[in-house]
Enzyme design. Structure first.
Site, PDB file in Angstrom:
ATOM      1  N   CYS A 109      40.943  44.115  38.522  1.00  0.00           N
ATOM      2  CA  CYS A 109      42.180  43.922  37.761  1.00  0.00           C
ATOM      3  C   CYS A 109      43.244  43.755  38.831  1.00  0.00           C
ATOM      4  O   CYS A 109      43.618  44.724  39.489  1.00  0.00           O
ATOM      5  CB  CYS A 109      42.506  45.115  36.870  1.00  0.00           C
ATOM      6  SG  CYS A 109      44.151  44.944  36.138  1.00  0.00           S
ATOM      7  N   CYS A 112      46.686  45.803  37.774  1.00  0.00           N
ATOM      8  CA  CYS A 112      46.751  47.270  37.745  1.00  0.00           C
ATOM      9  C   CYS A 112      45.334  47.846  37.821  1.00  0.00           C
ATOM     10  O   CYS A 112      44.749  47.859  38.899  1.00  0.00           O
ATOM     11  CB  CYS A 112      47.516  47.768  36.529  1.00  0.00           C
ATOM     12  SG  CYS A 112      47.137  46.934  34.972  1.00  0.00           S
ATOM     13  N   SER A 113      44.778  48.303  36.706  1.00  0.00           N
ATOM     14  CA  SER A 113      43.465  48.956  36.794  1.00  0.00           C
ATOM     15  C   SER A 113      42.681  48.776  35.495  1.00  0.00           C
ATOM     16  O   SER A 113      41.905  49.651  35.133  1.00  0.00           O
ATOM     17  CB  SER A 113      43.665  50.442  37.083  1.00  0.00           C
ATOM     18  OG  SER A 113      44.485  51.002  36.077  1.00  0.00           O
ATOM     19  N   CYS A 114      42.880  47.661  34.769  1.00  0.00           N
ATOM     20  CA  CYS A 114      42.189  47.446  33.493  1.00  0.00           C
ATOM     21  C   CYS A 114      40.677  47.465  33.724  1.00  0.00           C
ATOM     22  O   CYS A 114      40.176  46.850  34.672  1.00  0.00           O
ATOM     23  CB  CYS A 114      42.635  46.135  32.869  1.00  0.00           C
ATOM     24  SG  CYS A 114      44.404  46.143  32.528  1.00  0.00           S
TER      25      CYS A 114
HETATM   26 FE    FE Z   1      45.068  46.519  34.730  1.00  0.00          FE
END
Ligand code: FE
Length: 204
Positions: A109, A112-114
């Site tokens: 991602c 961010c951190s999906c």
């Molecule tokens: Fe994300």
């Protein structure tokens, strides 16, 4: 407004970080405006905490042993995962991408951190790091090598970018020498890293 969001365990003499203060302020606003219920965030966090890579591994093992299921998993990932009793967020779709001899998928991602938490649990710290998010797209083969994954020179690397709307899960290649193995035994070979694409499934 009254504070109905108490954390009895929280040590109030420890100063909160700016990020924590901001998160609490946003939570209070969402509750005050009636967008979420007071317990909704905790309930979602609990759902994520009870999930682990063992859940994704069951989906992969089913796909390895049932070609019709695999077809459904690749063409309509959401329905196929629901079929096994898993719950997915209404807001984020899921796409399962298949690794083959010719193409290797790597999930990142960049923003961010999906991450497919409904099938893997919370993401590891490295997945959220700026270094991984940047390098996965710039030099994926070098990143793979650092995870101990050497790909065939002629294999293509396809980097897929997870977002808040669409999360990716990799269907790793079934290792050789696993012909007689049961679905449960096969699931034991499926690692978190193989479903993010930084690794491959374990060989028995
Ligand atoms: Fe994300």
């Amino acid at each position: 407004m009254s504070d109905d969001h108490s954390h009895p365990d929280l040590k109030h003499h420890v100063p909160l970080s700016e990020r924590a203060k901001r998160a609490i302020a946003i939570h209070r606003l969402l509750v005050a405006k009636g967008i979420i219920g007071p317990a909704e965030v905790e309930s979602v966090i609990d759902q994520v905490r009870t999930r682990s890579p063992a859940d994704g591994a069951k989906v992969v093992a089913r796909a390895w042993t049932d070609p019709a299921y695999k077809g459904r998993l690749l063409s309509d990932s959401r329905s196929a995962v629901l079929e096994l009793g898993y719950r997915l967020s209404r807001d984020a779709d899921l796409a399962v991408v298949e690794n083959t001899a010719g193409v290797h998928h790597l999930v990142v991602c960049t923003l961010c951190s999906c991450y497919p938490t409904a099938l893997l649990g919370p993401p590891p710290d490295w997945y959220k790091s700026f270094a991984y998010r940047q390098r996965a797209v710039v030099e994926p083969r070098a990143v793979l090598r650092e995870f101990g994954t050497e790909l065939d020179e002629c294999a293509r690397v396809r980097v897929v970018d997870s977002t808040a709307d669409l999360r990716y899960l990799v269907l790793p290649r079934r290792p050789g020498g696993t012909d007689g193995m049961s679905e449960v035994e096969l699931a034991g070979l499926v690692t978190r890293d193989s479903m993010v694409g930084v690794g491959e499934a374990k060989t028995p």
